[in-house]
Write a protein that holds these residues in place. Structure first.
Motif, PDB file in Angstrom:
ATOM      1  N   ALA A  11       0.940  -1.260  -0.292  1.00 31.75           N
ATOM      2  CA  ALA A  11       0.001  -0.045  -0.073  1.00 31.75           C
ATOM      3  C   ALA A  11       0.932   1.278   0.120  1.00 31.75           C
ATOM      4  CB  ALA A  11      -0.928  -0.149   1.161  1.00 31.75           C
ATOM      5  N   ALA A  35      -4.899  -0.046   5.093  1.00 28.77           N
ATOM      6  CA  ALA A  35      -3.980  -0.930   4.477  1.00 28.77           C
ATOM      7  C   ALA A  35      -4.191  -2.493   4.878  1.00 28.77           C
ATOM      8  CB  ALA A  35      -2.580  -0.481   4.430  1.00 28.77           C
ATOM      9  N   TYR A 234      -3.097   0.452  -3.915  1.00 31.81           N
ATOM     10  CA  TYR A 234      -2.598  -0.908  -3.591  1.00 31.81           C
ATOM     11  C   TYR A 234      -2.113  -1.573  -4.780  1.00 31.81           C
ATOM     12  CZ  TYR A 234      -5.385   0.106   0.665  1.00 31.81           C
ATOM     13  OH  TYR A 234      -5.915   0.242   1.821  1.00 31.81           O
TER      14      TYR A 234
END
Length: 278
Positions: A11, A35, A234
């Motif tokens: 992330a 995350a 991501y």
């Protein structure tokens, strides 16, 4: 490559840097939770984010609440252990007075330990004369079989640093920055492709008009990139997707740099040695 894992989710944050250390620390931990909920194993933050970046949020180190920086870092480490996530966090790192701080990336493991710290080696003229003490060593660490290296901002202008990390066998270079022009992005994409590794860029939202945080593949193309504003992007570092780059392109380029494949084909021909002939 000798790594056993084939894929790893990371992330990369894009957030508004402020001079309020407590606010910055709260933002770090909020995005860590986001995350972790998305199954990321590592989250990366921009240059100088926790303490504030010199020349932007910070004009005088005497204005910085260093005990607050330490406390926020400790809280971040505790949460990293709770969530089981690695954190790479940009911040100034204070030294013993009268020495200036380092411009650093703290590497915090999923056990809640600061296992290493990257100190920016190549600083700008203003940084080195007024704000920071330089570092001198590369930093490489491993998460689930993937090797990561660290770099900060203006170091993008020093190709030897990026090739050094290739020689150290990194799979992904974590580049945290506060860019000042659009060409920064082109350089990052070029380094990714030339050195055949992923490059993850964590940038503050203040520079979103220039470019956005994202992850670049070993082919120089984005795997994922934010579209302005604040948030986390991501990317799955999936090795089979780039098998040609890691298993063929990188070894061949290393062999080419060594030179024997060319020396073995050298010819003894006067039309070769005479570079003025037609």
């Amino acid at each position: 490559m000798t790594n056993s894992r084939q894929s790893l989710r990371i992330a990369v944050a894009q957030t508004t840097a402020t001079a309020d250390i407590r606010h910055n620390g709260g933002t770090v931990r909020r995005l860590m939770r986001d995350a972790a909920s998305e199954r990321a194993r590592l989250v990366q933050f921009p240059e100088g984010f926790l303490s504030g970046y010199a020349k932007e949020q910070i004009q005088d180190w005497g204005d910085v609440d260093w005990p607050a920086v330490r406390d926020e870092l400790e809280q971040t480490a505790v949460l990293a252990a709770e969530l089981g996530i690695w954190v790479v966090l940009g911040s100034a790192h204070p030294l013993t007075p009268p020495h200036r701080p380092h411009n650093s990336l703290y590497v915090i493991s999923d056990e809640g330990k600061v296992v290493d710290r990257y100190d920016k080696r190549f600083c700008s003229h203003t940084e080195i004369t007024s704000f920071y003490s330089p570092g001198f060593d590369p930093v490489v660490f491993e998460v689930d079989g993937f090797r990561f290296g660290c770099a900060i901002c203006i170091e993008i202008n020093f190709p030897d640093l990026f090739s050094q990390y290739r020689e150290l066998g990194v799979d992904c270079l974590l580049l945290s920055a506060y860019p000042v022009d659009e060409v920064f992005e082109a350089k990052a994409r070029a380094h990714a492709s030339i050195n055949t590794y992923w490059v993850a860029m964590a940038l503050p939202s203040q520079t979103a008009h220039l470019m956005n945080s994202g992850v670049i593949g070993p082919d120089g193309r984005y795997l994922a990139q934010l579209d302005g504003g604040e948030g986390v992007v991501y990317a799955d570092l999936n090795r089979p997707d780039f098998d040609m780059w890691f298993e063929k392109a990188r070894p061949w380029r290393d062999s080419a740099m060594h030179g024997q494949i060319y020396r073995s084909q050298r010819v003894d021909d006067p039309r070769s040695t005479d570079r003025t002939c037609l």
